[in-house]
Write a protein that holds these residues in place. Structure first.
Motif, PDB file in Angstrom:
ATOM      1  N   THR A 195       0.841  -1.190   0.000  1.00  0.00           N
ATOM      2  CA  THR A 195       0.000   0.000   0.000  1.00  0.00           C
ATOM      3  C   THR A 195       0.877   1.241   0.000  1.00  0.00           C
ATOM      4  O   THR A 195       2.079   1.182   0.260  1.00  0.00           O
ATOM      5  CB  THR A 195      -0.908   0.045   1.240  1.00  0.00           C
ATOM      6  OG1 THR A 195      -0.084   0.215   2.409  1.00  0.00           O
ATOM      7  CG2 THR A 195      -1.723  -1.230   1.381  1.00  0.00           C
ATOM      8  N   ARG A 229      -5.217   4.421   0.966  1.00  0.00           N
ATOM      9  CA  ARG A 229      -5.661   3.541  -0.103  1.00  0.00           C
ATOM     10  C   ARG A 229      -5.384   2.093   0.256  1.00  0.00           C
ATOM     11  O   ARG A 229      -4.438   1.775   0.966  1.00  0.00           O
ATOM     12  CB  ARG A 229      -4.967   3.892  -1.421  1.00  0.00           C
ATOM     13  CG  ARG A 229      -5.405   5.245  -1.963  1.00  0.00           C
ATOM     14  CD  ARG A 229      -4.734   5.533  -3.288  1.00  0.00           C
ATOM     15  NE  ARG A 229      -5.213   4.628  -4.322  1.00  0.00           N
ATOM     16  CZ  ARG A 229      -6.322   4.785  -4.998  1.00  0.00           C
ATOM     17  NH1 ARG A 229      -7.099   5.796  -4.742  1.00  0.00           N
ATOM     18  NH2 ARG A 229      -6.678   3.927  -5.933  1.00  0.00           N
ATOM     19  N   ALA A 231      -4.493  -2.113  -0.277  1.00  0.00           N
ATOM     20  CA  ALA A 231      -3.410  -2.819  -0.947  1.00  0.00           C
ATOM     21  C   ALA A 231      -3.756  -3.037  -2.411  1.00  0.00           C
ATOM     22  O   ALA A 231      -4.905  -2.973  -2.822  1.00  0.00           O
ATOM     23  CB  ALA A 231      -3.160  -4.157  -0.250  1.00  0.00           C
TER      24      ALA A 231
END
Length: 282
Positions: A195, A229, A231
């Motif tokens: 990520t 956000r 993975a």
């Protein structure tokens, strides 16, 4: 005794004694008295020696988390201010029974004294969640900002000859803060398991099976790179630029190894070291 410096304020200039520190704060509100629905504050802070923009941002977030009740970081995005690299935080906290909302953009500039670097911080605060009107107003301020003393542009990277392809699909990710070497079977597994937070917060450095540094691209949200956000938003690629020491030179920073699956060929740091040493002897 150091000579005084010419100081520029909105309405005058004057000679500032060298012993005095500049603690200037510019504050803009909608009203003269009482809470303002929308306000903007511009301030600056000292940067620690060798501290990068990302590191300053991490330190600021840690300080905000300690100082503000019920602090919640909603996003941390990269952006530019007058063409200079910048980051923007969006967060909220509880204040006297109400939640305050703030967007804050930070960039590094030259300080007023020669050879110094400061962080310029532009913060907008709303008593409620940002409306479209106040988001647009703050965006307009940031987009129109012109830096008086921007940092010099970074030198162009040195280009080397094409790199030989790795002999194995294995991907390594070294996290210096966590002293951990992650091992993935291939690029797809590494990208799907990574990520933006791993890159920005845990400082993951990616390497191919030969120990050559890889460039990591994190998918961008509408406002830039977001640490929140999920993975699967990271892609890896080899570039001819010199991006830093290889994994063999950095492996001493790892104390732990974490294999992503049973398909990876290395399960100990000793095995990784032997593999990289063998490549270096060829």
């Amino acid at each position: 005794m150091q000579e005084p410096q010419q100081y520029y304020a909105n309405h005058a200039t004057f000679e500032l004694p060298a012993a005095l520190k500049d603690k200037t704060v510019h504050m803009f509100t909608l009203k003269d008295d009482g809470p303002s629905e929308f306000s903007v504050v511009i301030s600056h802070a000292d940067v620690q020696p060798e501290e990068k923009l990302e590191q300053f941002g991490e330190r600021l977030v840690a300080e905000l988390r300690r100082a503000l009740p019920r602090f919640e970081l909603k996003s941390l995005n990269d952006r530019t201010i007058d063409g200079a690299p910048a980051i923007e935080l969006a967060y909220s906290w509880r204040n006297e029974g109400n939640f305050m909302h703030q967007r804050q953009a930070i960039t590094l500039t030259q300080g007023s004294k020669p050879g110094t670097i400061v962080a310029m911080m532009i913060a907008a605060t709303c008593l409620r969640s940002f409306s479209d009107e106040w988001n647009a107003a703050f965006d307009a301020i940031l987009d129109s900002t012109k830096l008086r003393r921007p940092l010099s542009a970074a030198p162009a990277p040195r280009v080397t000859a094409a790199l030989p392809p790795p002999t194995l699909p294995t991907i390594f990710a070294l996290s210096e803060p966590r002293k951990t070497l992650h091992v993935f079977a291939n690029k797809d597994e590494a990208g799907n398991s990574s990520t933006a937070r791993n890159i920005e917060t845990d400082h993951w450095e990616f390497y191919d099976a030969n120990g050559t540094r890889l460039h990591a691209n994190a998918a961008r949200a509408s406002g830039g790179l977001s640490l929140l956000r999920p993975a699967g938003s990271v892609t890896l690629e080899r570039r001819p630029e010199v991006l830093g020491p290889n994994l063999r030179e950095r492996l001493h920073l790892a104390q732990y190894i974490q294999a992503s699956s049973a398909s990876v060929p290395f399960y100990s740091l000793t095995e990784v070291r032997a593999h990289l040493d063998g490549l270096a002897e060829r």
